[in-house]
Design an enzyme around this catalytic site. Sequence first.
Site, mmCIF file in Angstrom:
data_model
loop_
_atom_site.group_PDB
_atom_site.id
_atom_site.type_symbol
_atom_site.label_atom_id
_atom_site.label_comp_id
_atom_site.label_asym_id
_atom_site.label_seq_id
_atom_site.Cartn_x
_atom_site.Cartn_y
_atom_site.Cartn_z
ATOM 1 N N GLU A 49 1.241 -93.056 14.106
ATOM 2 C CA GLU A 49 2.253 -92.069 14.552
ATOM 3 C C GLU A 49 2.498 -90.737 14.080
ATOM 4 O OE1 GLU A 49 6.945 -92.029 14.675
ATOM 5 O OE2 GLU A 49 5.904 -93.992 14.925
ATOM 6 N N LYS A 83 11.778 -101.078 19.615
ATOM 7 C CA LYS A 83 11.808 -100.836 18.197
ATOM 8 C C LYS A 83 13.242 -100.739 17.938
ATOM 9 C CE LYS A 83 11.530 -96.100 15.926
ATOM 10 N NZ LYS A 83 11.182 -94.823 15.890
#
Length: 218
Positions: free
Chosen positions: A46, A135
Amino acid sequence: MSTAVEQRYEEDFATMPIVAILRGLVPKEAIAVGTVLVNAGIRILEVPLNSPEPFESIGLLAKAFGGHATVGAGTVLRAEDVARVHDVGGQVIISPNCNVEVIRHTRAAGMISLPGCLTPTEAFAALDAGAHAVKLFPGELVTPSVAKAMAAVLPKGTRLLVVGGVSSGTIKDWNGSVVHGFGIGSSLFKPGMTADEVGKNAEALVGAVREWAGSSQR
């Protein structure tokens, strides 16, 4: 039926349940850093959008590793940025918050959605919009008992990732917990680190996660 992108993500997550958060990565470092991470076994990469020239770095990583890693963007706050990530080859959209429009645009583009949530209300909204996982962010505010309480009410099989404050020394705190993996940033990569330093950090974290996985009963 799972798409090719979803199959790639599932394989990469199964290989090593770590999302590498490369905040501050610059394009000239992207390939070297990506190489040491993939070689260490970390296959979900990411680049947060508040990094310098993030779309260029994402494009470079996607081109170099897209066939054997899941590459995408973090800190995605606007739905219009989803298309920009997709256009450079990104496969995953990660946010610090639960923005249902970002989630819906992500799913419409055939990408993986990993939004940030801290409450059951946010988690249910994210899942209803199509999120692939929740998340738990910021992880510093989440304990194993909090994660267990959330998992008890969320749909069975909901994947929970702890993001924030995770290091090779703190992963053991999650032994036996209900969480499924981790997003790891500064203890893995910081601007100015050499690729060798990132590689050593990656090896330590991979070892810690393997020990955690062996001890956990999820």
